[in-house]
Every structure is written in C-alpha cells, then in structure tokens.
Design a protein around this motif. Structure first.
Motif, PDB file in Angstrom:
ATOM      1  N   ILE A 264       0.826  -1.218   0.000  1.00 14.56           N
ATOM      2  CA  ILE A 264       0.000   0.000   0.000  1.00 14.56           C
ATOM      3  C   ILE A 264       0.856   1.262   0.000  1.00 14.56           C
ATOM      4  CG2 ILE A 264      -2.036  -1.012   1.081  1.00 14.56           C
ATOM      5  CD1 ILE A 264      -1.093   0.022   3.780  1.00 14.56           C
ATOM      6  N   GLN A 265       2.192   1.098  -0.045  1.00  9.94           N
ATOM      7  CA  GLN A 265       2.984   2.318   0.075  1.00  9.94           C
ATOM      8  C   GLN A 265       4.336   2.356  -0.628  1.00  9.94           C
ATOM      9  OE1 GLN A 265       4.005   2.335   4.542  1.00  9.94           O
ATOM     10  NE2 GLN A 265       5.983   2.607   3.548  1.00  9.94           N
ATOM     11  N   SER A 266       4.887   1.256  -1.083  1.00  8.15           N
ATOM     12  CA  SER A 266       6.275   1.377  -1.551  1.00  8.15           C
ATOM     13  C   SER A 266       6.457   1.258  -3.058  1.00  8.15           C
ATOM     14  CB  SER A 266       7.185   0.391  -0.817  1.00  8.15           C
ATOM     15  OG  SER A 266       6.840  -0.914  -1.139  1.00  8.15           O
TER      16      SER A 266
ATOM     17  N   HIS B 165       6.436  10.111  -3.716  1.00 11.67           N
ATOM     18  CA  HIS B 165       6.060   8.730  -3.429  1.00 11.67           C
ATOM     19  C   HIS B 165       4.720   8.701  -2.712  1.00 11.67           C
ATOM     20  CE1 HIS B 165      10.558   7.556  -3.490  1.00 11.67           C
ATOM     21  NE2 HIS B 165      10.034   7.573  -4.691  1.00 11.67           N
ATOM     22  N   LEU B 166       3.763   8.052  -3.327  1.00 12.79           N
ATOM     23  CA  LEU B 166       2.404   8.066  -2.778  1.00 12.79           C
ATOM     24  C   LEU B 166       2.055   6.780  -2.060  1.00 12.79           C
ATOM     25  CD1 LEU B 166       0.271   9.556  -5.643  1.00 12.79           C
ATOM     26  CD2 LEU B 166       1.320  10.676  -3.698  1.00 12.79           C
ATOM     27  N   THR B 167       1.153   6.902  -1.117  1.00 12.55           N
ATOM     28  CA  THR B 167       0.581   5.711  -0.506  1.00 12.55           C
ATOM     29  C   THR B 167      -0.906   5.698  -0.831  1.00 12.55           C
ATOM     30  OG1 THR B 167      -0.051   6.799   1.524  1.00 12.55           O
ATOM     31  CG2 THR B 167       2.182   5.939   1.438  1.00 12.55           C
TER      32      THR B 167
ATOM     33  N   PRO C 133       8.576  -9.952   0.974  1.00 17.76           N
ATOM     34  CA  PRO C 133       9.513  -9.974   2.101  1.00 17.76           C
ATOM     35  C   PRO C 133      10.686  -9.040   1.846  1.00 17.76           C
ATOM     36  CG  PRO C 133       9.101 -12.195   1.271  1.00 17.76           C
ATOM     37  CD  PRO C 133       8.480 -11.254   0.303  1.00 17.76           C
ATOM     38  N   ARG C 134      11.286  -8.574   2.903  1.00 18.82           N
ATOM     39  CA  ARG C 134      12.517  -7.780   2.820  1.00 18.82           C
ATOM     40  C   ARG C 134      13.656  -8.648   3.361  1.00 18.82           C
ATOM     41  NH1 ARG C 134       8.279  -5.110   0.668  1.00 18.82           N
ATOM     42  NH2 ARG C 134       8.536  -2.881   0.711  1.00 18.82           N
ATOM     43  N   PHE C 135      14.848  -8.477   2.777  1.00 18.05           N
ATOM     44  CA  PHE C 135      15.979  -9.317   3.198  1.00 18.05           C
ATOM     45  C   PHE C 135      16.969  -8.513   4.041  1.00 18.05           C
ATOM     46  CE2 PHE C 135      14.098 -11.599  -0.221  1.00 18.05           C
ATOM     47  CZ  PHE C 135      14.189 -12.915   0.195  1.00 18.05           C
ATOM     48  N   TYR C 136      17.512  -9.160   5.054  1.00 18.99           N
ATOM     49  CA  TYR C 136      18.503  -8.505   5.917  1.00 18.99           C
ATOM     50  C   TYR C 136      19.669  -9.458   6.157  1.00 18.99           C
ATOM     51  CZ  TYR C 136      14.880  -5.077   6.254  1.00 18.99           C
ATOM     52  OH  TYR C 136      13.942  -4.131   5.900  1.00 18.99           O
ATOM     53  N   SER C 137      20.883  -8.959   5.879  1.00 17.26           N
ATOM     54  CA  SER C 137      22.085  -9.786   6.023  1.00 17.26           C
ATOM     55  C   SER C 137      22.370 -10.057   7.488  1.00 17.26           C
ATOM     56  CB  SER C 137      23.299  -9.052   5.446  1.00 17.26           C
ATOM     57  OG  SER C 137      23.095  -8.762   4.102  1.00 17.26           O
TER      58      SER C 137
ATOM     59  N   ILE D  69      20.985  -8.854  13.044  1.00 11.23           N
ATOM     60  CA  ILE D  69      20.877  -8.061  11.813  1.00 11.23           C
ATOM     61  C   ILE D  69      21.012  -6.573  12.149  1.00 11.23           C
ATOM     62  CG2 ILE D  69      19.465  -9.690  10.481  1.00 11.23           C
ATOM     63  CD1 ILE D  69      16.971  -8.126  11.259  1.00 11.23           C
ATOM     64  N   ALA D  70      21.427  -5.786  11.153  1.00 13.01           N
ATOM     65  CA  ALA D  70      21.446  -4.327  11.297  1.00 13.01           C
ATOM     66  C   ALA D  70      20.539  -3.762  10.209  1.00 13.01           C
ATOM     67  CB  ALA D  70      22.865  -3.795  11.119  1.00 13.01           C
ATOM     68  N   VAL D  71      19.666  -2.848  10.604  1.00 15.18           N
ATOM     69  CA  VAL D  71      18.663  -2.342   9.656  1.00 15.18           C
ATOM     70  C   VAL D  71      18.716  -0.816   9.588  1.00 15.18           C
ATOM     71  CG1 VAL D  71      16.198  -2.245   9.143  1.00 15.18           C
ATOM     72  CG2 VAL D  71      17.170  -4.304  10.159  1.00 15.18           C
ATOM     73  N   THR D  72      18.892  -0.311   8.396  1.00 12.86           N
ATOM     74  CA  THR D  72      18.856   1.146   8.191  1.00 12.86           C
ATOM     75  C   THR D  72      17.439   1.549   7.790  1.00 12.86           C
ATOM     76  OG1 THR D  72      21.174   1.409   7.659  1.00 12.86           O
ATOM     77  CG2 THR D  72      19.683   2.977   6.655  1.00 12.86           C
ATOM     78  N   ILE D  73      16.977   2.628   8.376  1.00 13.33           N
ATOM     79  CA  ILE D  73      15.585   3.037   8.158  1.00 13.33           C
ATOM     80  C   ILE D  73      15.466   3.878   6.886  1.00 13.33           C
ATOM     81  CG2 ILE D  73      13.565   4.144   9.224  1.00 13.33           C
ATOM     82  CD1 ILE D  73      14.866   1.646  10.719  1.00 13.33           C
TER      83      ILE D  73
ATOM     84  N   VAL E 257       8.310   0.048   4.455  1.00 14.18           N
ATOM     85  CA  VAL E 257       7.454  -0.965   5.085  1.00 14.18           C
ATOM     86  C   VAL E 257       8.277  -1.825   6.058  1.00 14.18           C
ATOM     87  CG1 VAL E 257       5.848  -2.871   4.692  1.00 14.18           C
ATOM     88  CG2 VAL E 257       6.098  -1.110   2.958  1.00 14.18           C
ATOM     89  N   GLY E 258       9.372  -2.410   5.542  1.00 14.36           N
ATOM     90  CA  GLY E 258      10.139  -3.354   6.353  1.00 14.36           C
ATOM     91  C   GLY E 258      10.945  -2.651   7.431  1.00 14.36           C
ATOM     92  N   SER E 259      11.710  -1.644   7.023  1.00 18.15           N
ATOM     93  CA  SER E 259      12.553  -0.966   8.006  1.00 18.15           C
ATOM     94  C   SER E 259      11.691  -0.204   9.009  1.00 18.15           C
ATOM     95  CB  SER E 259      13.555  -0.046   7.314  1.00 18.15           C
ATOM     96  OG  SER E 259      12.906   0.889   6.496  1.00 18.15           O
ATOM     97  N   GLY E 260      10.522   0.294   8.566  1.00 16.82           N
ATOM     98  CA  GLY E 260       9.626   1.002   9.480  1.00 16.82           C
ATOM     99  C   GLY E 260       9.062   0.048  10.528  1.00 16.82           C
TER     100      GLY E 260
END
Ligand SMILES: Cc1cc2nc3c(=O)[nH]c(=O)nc-3n(C[C@H](O)[C@H](O)[C@H](O)COP(=O)(O)OP(=O)(O)OC[C@H]3O[C@@H](n4cnc5c(N)ncnc54)[C@H](O)[C@@H]3O)c2cc1C
Ligand SMILES: NC(=O)c1ccc[n+]([C@@H]2O[C@H](COP(=O)([O-])OP(=O)(O)OC[C@H]3O[C@@H](n4cnc5c(N)ncnc54)[C@H](OP(=O)(O)O)[C@@H]3O)[C@@H](O)[C@H]2O)c1
Length: 655
Positions: A299-301, A345-347, A374-378, A400-404, A418-421
């Motif tokens: 719905i947003q990305s 960027h619209l939602t 899905p989102r992937f994180y190393s 994991i380390a996640v950048t927003i 979506v994922g980082s949020g």
C-alpha cells in the motif's frame, strides 16, 4: 557475477520491479514479486518497454501481466534520464495511443477546475493546466475488473471446508503480530515468528539515517531441509503494513468496524497472491479484511497503476474529484499521471485522503495492488559465534542491522519504508522498555525488560547460499568493502575469523560512513584487532587543515576513532594530502593491499552496500587498481575482475 546479483536483486527487490523469472539463488525463496494478476496497461510502463524495443518492433507492445520494466519512481527516473519525465515521454510519443498523451484545448477565459482543499491533494502536485469541469476527456481507461471477492463464512463451511479455522484467531491484536498461514514465502514452510532477544540503536541522534541492531532468537526455528543460518546469509522478513495506515485506509473506505476483523471467505481468480510463492491457481481461503490489508498488499512502496485512479473516479461522489480522477485516467491526463509515477512517493492512504469523497469497495482496490514482498537482511553475526556468547543459556541468536528508509509524506513528515519502518517500531518499543526499567532499577540486566514485551519478527531462513555466504572462507586474506549498513555482514566475517585467532594480517575492512561521531556502526565490536584491520572513510567529515609539503601525508582516511594517521599503505603522492570521501577513493589509495589480496591464491575481495553509486564506484576503482598495479589496459583490467568474479574471489552483493 556481481553484476548479475545486482541485476537479479534489483529486479526482485521488495516488490519494486516484477519479473516472471523463476531463477533464485536459493531455490525455495521468493525474490520476485508476482503481481496481483493485473493485465493493466499503463502508458508509462508500456512506453518504457516500447522504447526499449523501438528498433525491432514498430508496433506498440502490450506489457505482459507479469513484467514491469519500471515500476518505481527511481527506476523510471533512471530510464528517462534527468529532467521532467513528461517532457521525455512527449518527445518519444508515437501518437498511436501508447503514450496516450493528448493536450486539452486551451481557453484563455477558462477558470480551471476547483481542487480538493486538503494537504494530501496538494502533496500530489498535479498539473491540471487546462482542465475544467466541462473539458472533454478521451480514451478513459476501462474500469478494471475486480480479481478478488469476499464471501460470507458460515459455520457449516468452517466445519466442512476449513476445519483449521475453528481455532484460528482473527482479532486485530492477533492479526498485527501473526501473518496469515496462507502466506508461504518458502513453501512448504510457514513464516516463523522469532522472538526479539535484543534491540539497540547503532547510530547517534543527528545521523542522517538511523540504523538499529537486532538479536533475533532462532533457538526454536524449525528444521528446514537441513539448511542452517550461515555467516554472510540474509534472512527474509515478512513485514506487516503500518497498523495506523491500515486503520486509516479502512476508515477512508468506510469499512464498518464490525466487518474489519470478522472472518470472511476470500476468493481469487488465479495467480500466486496472496501466498507470495504458492502455485498459480484460483483460491478460496479464510481471512479478515484487516489481515489482507496488513500482510498481503503493497500500500505504500510502489507507484500505483492507472487503474487505481480510475477506480477512485468511479466511486467519487464529489463532482470535481471525479473529474480530476477521470482526467488522470484519460489521454489528456497522461502527462499528469506520468508525473505522479516519477514524482512524490504516494501511498494508498494519501490518495484516499486526497480524494475523500471516493470510497471504492476494498476488494476492488485490493485487486489493483501488488503483493507485499519480504525484505531481506544480512546476518551481521556469525550465528555459531553468537550462540556461544556468555549468558545466553543455550539460546541461538542471529543478528541483523537495519537502516531506516524514509520518504516525505503529505503531513509534512517523513514516513518509513514498510520493512525498516516495522523493524524500527519494534526496536523503539524494546529500547523504551529497557530505558524505563533502567530508570526504575539501575542494576537491572540488559534485555530483560525488552524481552518481557514478547516482540516478534515474522521471518524465514531466506538466502543462505547467496554469494557472500557461499564464498566466505574461514582462511585466506580478505579485503572487505562496505558502505553504510552494507558493512553489517562483514562484522560476521570478522567475528568468524576471530575464532581462528590470527586475523590482523589477513583482513582489511574499508568502512564507508558519513560521520564517525554519528553513524560508524559496530564501532568497537570487531574484536581486539579492530584498529589494525579497519579504515573508516567519512563522506561528511570536515576536511582536515591543509598540510605543508613534506609533513606526514600518507593518511588518507581516518581510523576508527575518527583520528587521522593510521593508514598502512602510503599514497603515491606524499606531498599531497588526499582525503578519501568514499570507499572507492580508499580502494585506489590502498591499491597495494587490494592487488596483493586478489592475487593471493586464497585471497578474496568482498563488496557490500548500495548498488547505485557505491557498487559502481568501487568497480571503477578496482579497474583502476588493476591498470595501475598490473599494468593492464582498461579492457584487460575489466576482464581481470570478471575472471576473479567468476572464480569466486571478487564478490559483490549490492542492493
Ligand atoms: C540480499 C539483501 C540483503 C540486504 N541486507 C540488508 C541489511 O543488512 N540491512 C538493511 O538495512 N537493508 C538490507 N537490505 C535492503 C532491505 O531488504 C530493504 O530493501 C530495505 O530495508 C528497504 O525496505 P523497506 O521496506 O523499509 O522500504 P520500502 O518501503 O520498500 O521502500 C524502499 C524505497 O522505495 C522508495 N519508495 C517508497 N515509497 C515509494 C512509492 N510510493 N513509490 C515509489 N517508490 C517508493 C523509496 O526510495 C524507499 O526508500 C538487503 C537487501 C537484500 C536484497
Ligand atoms: N547483502 C546486501 O545486498 C546488502 C546488505 C546490507 C545492506 N545492503 C544495502 O546497502 C545500502 C546501505 O545503505 P545505507 O542507507 O546504510 O547507506 P548509504 O545511503 O548507501 O550511504 C552509506 C555511505 O555511502 C556513501 N555514498 C553515497 N554515494 C556514494 C557513492 N557514489 N559511492 C560511494 N559511497 C557513496 C554515503 O555518503 P553521502 O551520503 O555523504 O554521499 C554514505 O557515507 C542499502 O541500499 C542496503 O539495502 C545490501
């Protein structure tokens, strides 16, 4: 191979670009984003394809349902080059309807159309020049056919058709935590809700991008074909959409509260949706409206297809909103539509707020959205090393380390990816509980209060035979080049090597950050040799004062404390103080080490970070190194790295 990975990864980004290809690095893991079965032809996407086929096919080509050449605004911008997307399209318009652009006749005395008076509408920045209430619009897109429907779920059908549903909870609280069982990102296995064991922020207040670290408890992760978590691997996270955004969409659509969490039958006509990676088939399953909107649709990305405007137009009660939405679906509004695709960027939430009189049926809207991927994180650890950590009492952790990711929203704020949020919301709750507990009792053990919240991350094993994990070796010299959170997997590499004692002479880490005071992630967490093995390159640090000729000029970057003066390899030009801004600058300055490692029998060079800019920049720098140190011409130097890539010695995983 590096280029291949980038391409494949890009085409299979988190629901950005759609591909019908089935090849994956891990056979059972989804990286592509199957569309919701829409045959929608939107002028922009088709134009991209027609441009790329212009030489071979003078005819307009319809986009295959499962192929989108450019569905994110960044991608479209890249294809169109700098400048205004509309203008570029106009230039190429063949006039056969592919571009659809038709100008509205201009009437000097026309007053223009009154526009909705709300921030969400203004945020769209629509160019409505020439549009009036009585403007004639042509080639209006047909109203898209709904592809899904809801049906009532009777007690009898639960007993006969869905016996498992008798026990299934569907209330809002449950739905926000547990993804539906029908979502299968790696069939036949289910998504696993992993407990959060620890969470902390790695960046400092003021950092341009926030990055969080997570310890995820996979002690009870089920056996899955004998494949284990591996250093360098990447887990898949299935994020839910923001619950507040979901609630607002349900409000805007006028879905009555009693219906939102009531189990219903969902009928689809074909495709994989909403399973992510199931068979292509028509389905009948049990869900709730909130569940579908929370877990299964983007719905947003991604940029919306034109059908979304057409659907909203159909259901708008306000005449001026209807006219604008019809315009967006017409040949005359094609330019404005293209601008929307390449603009803000619209939602879905923003769009419904911009046109508040439109309340389309939820199922019709869902039919036009694509699968939330899905989102992937190393992994930023070596799972075997972390599990041996003291005090874990037998728990198994992955880290994991996640950048927003953030993008502007209509309410003058930033909204998160979506994922980082989702992961940031989890981290914030965890950190807040920890802080409160510490305030109350300074002797409290770290993690205890956070864990009491029972936070969970819906995840699956993901990629464990990707290039980083496949090519990592527990011996041999390595150069590791990572920018931003791209450095994360290298922490796992280094922790693994630390087990084998001697890593100081064998590892060189070049870490790209913005400012060592703010975003040098995992500083002080790379073992006893950190200062010897690591070079930090700051892109935003203030320039050092000019140095007089002859004064020590070898340092090109700063060390992990942010001080200059630790470079091991001296630059060729001693009289000139060179300051590496980006990792690729440092690669050039460390050419001796790079050349030594890549020519060692078991030497390897790994690159990780963002594809755009950094990935390409490092590639160019490596070519320069080969030309300089190997005395190769440019073509041979390129070939040299291609060969090293094929031999598994030069490994780039960029995104
Ligand atoms: C193998 C692999 C490993 C990875 N490892 C890591 C890792 O260790 N750490 C990490 O932080 N990330 C990692 N990533 C990236 C990660 O998977 C996600 O892509 C990242 O977190 C962004 O996802 P998101 O859902 O937060 O953002 P999304 O919601 O997907 O948004 C992403 C971007 O899309 C654009 N966008 C947003 N909204 C719109 C819109 N409406 N229209 C058009 N464009 C829009 C914006 O530029 C935004 O920044 C990895 C990726 C891969 C493939
Ligand atoms: N396995 C994987 O594929 C994997 C794993 C982890 C992360 N990632 C990806 O890595 C990326 C890291 O993102 P991030 O947000 O942490 O950092 P980022 O935005 O990429 O920025 C990190 C650093 O790189 C610099 N940079 C900007 N342009 C550059 C260029 N052309 N060349 C070299 N460096 C440049 C930035 O400097 P300035 O901003 O000052 O210009 C900053 O100092 C993400 O895209 C993430 O998805 C991939």
């Amino acid at each position: 191979m590096a280029a291949q990975l980038s391409t494949v990864a890009k085409a299979r980004s988190s629901a950005e670009s759609l591909s019908s290809s089935d090849d994956t690095t891990d056979t059972d893991t989804p990286l592509s984003s199957p569309p919701n079965g829409t045959e929608e032809v939107d002028g922009m996407t088709v134009k991209m394809e027609s441009l790329s086929h212009a030489q071979t096919s003078p005819q307009m080509r319809r986009r295959r349902a499962s192929t989108t050449y450019a569905s994110s605004s960044d991608e479209i911008k890249r294809l169109l080059g700098d400048g205004n997307g509309t203008k570029s399209l106009q230039k190429y318009c063949c006039g056969e309807g592919c571009c659809m652009l038709q100008k509205l006749p201009t009437h000097p005395e026309a007053t223009g159309i009154p526009t909705p008076d709300n921030d969400a509408f203004r945020f769209l920045q629509l160019n409505l020049e020439g549009l009036s209430m009585d403007a004639e619009l042509t080639q209006i897109l047909d109203l898209p056919e709904p592809k899904i429907s809801f049906g009532r779920l009777r007690r009898q059908s639960i007993i006969q058709k869905f016996p498992d549903e008798d026990e299934h909870e569907h209330d809002a609280e449950h739905v926000q935590v547990y993804p539906p069982e029908y979502m299968k990102p790696h069939p036949p296995y289910n998504i696993y809700n992993a407990p959060v064991y620890g969470a902390r922020e790695l960046t400092k207040p003021g950092a341009e991008k926030r990055t969080y670290h997570f310890d995820v408890d996979v002690t009870d992760y089920p056996e899955e074909g004998g494949v284990d978590f591996k250093v360098g691997g990447a887990v898949g996270v299935c994020p839910p959409n923001d619950p507040a955004m979901v609630e607002d969409i349900l409000d805007r659509l006028g879905v009555p509260h009693f219906q939102r969490d009531k189990p219903v039958r969902l009928f689809t006509q074909g495709g994989k949706w909403p399973t992510i990676w199931g068979d292509e088939e028509a389905r009948e399953l049990v869900t709730t409206r909130r569940e579908v909107l929370t877990w299964t649709v983007d719905i947003q990305s991604t940029a919306f297809v034109k059908g979304v405007f057409r659907l909203l137009a159909e259901h708008a009660n306000d005449a001026k909103e209807k006219k604008i939405l019809m315009y967006m679906s017409s040949a005359q509004g094609q330019a404005a539509f293209c601008d929307i695709r390449t603009g803000p960027h619209l939602t879905i939430q923003q769009l419904l707020n911009a046109f508040p009189s439109s309340r389309p049926p939820l199922e019709d809207l869902l039919s036009l959205l694509i699968q939330l991927m899905p989102r992937f994180y190393s992994l930023s650890n070596d799972p075997h090393v972390s599990s041996a950590r003291e005090g874990l009492a037998g728990r198994r952790l992955i880290e994991i380390a996640v950048t927003i990711h953030e993008t502007p929203a209509h309410s003058d704020t930033l909204r998160t990816g979506v994922g980082s949020g989702f992961l940031e919301r989890i981290a914030k709750r965890f950190i807040k509980a920890e802080e409160a507990a510490l305030d109350a009792d300074p002797s409290v053990l770290p993690g205890v209060a956070g864990r009491k919240l029972g936070l969970q991350i819906p995840m699956f094993r993901g990629l464990m035979s990707n290039p980083l994990s496949r090519e990592f070796a527990s011996d041999g010299p390595m150069v590791l080049i990572g920018a931003g959170v791209g450095m994360a997997p290298f922490r796992g590499f280094i922790l693994n090597r630390l087990k084998n004692a001697n890593c100081a002479n064998k590892i060189w880490l070049i870490q790209g950050i913005r400012d060592s005071m703010l975003d040098e992630i995992y500083r002080g967490e790379l073992g006893a040799h950190e200062h010897d093995i690591k070079k930090v390159v700051q892109s935003r640090a203030k320039s050092p004062p000019p140095v007089a000729e002859g004064e020590g000029a070898a340092d090109v970057a700063t060390d992990s404390t942010g001080n200059a003066g630790t470079a091991k390899v001296e630059s060729d030009t001693r009289s000139e103080r060179k300051v590496a801004k980006y990792v690729q600058d440092e690669v050039r300055l460390q050419a001796d080490i790079v050349w030594y490692v890549i020519n060692a029998v078991d030497g390897r060079l790994f690159v990780c970070g963002s594809t755009q800019g950094m990935g390409e920049g490092v590639k160019e720098a490596l070519i320069d190194v080969a030309m300089d140190k190997g005395k190769l011409d440019r073509e041979t130097a390129k070939q040299f790295w291609d060969d090293k890539n094929a031999a598994g010695q030069y490994i780039a995983e960029t995104w």
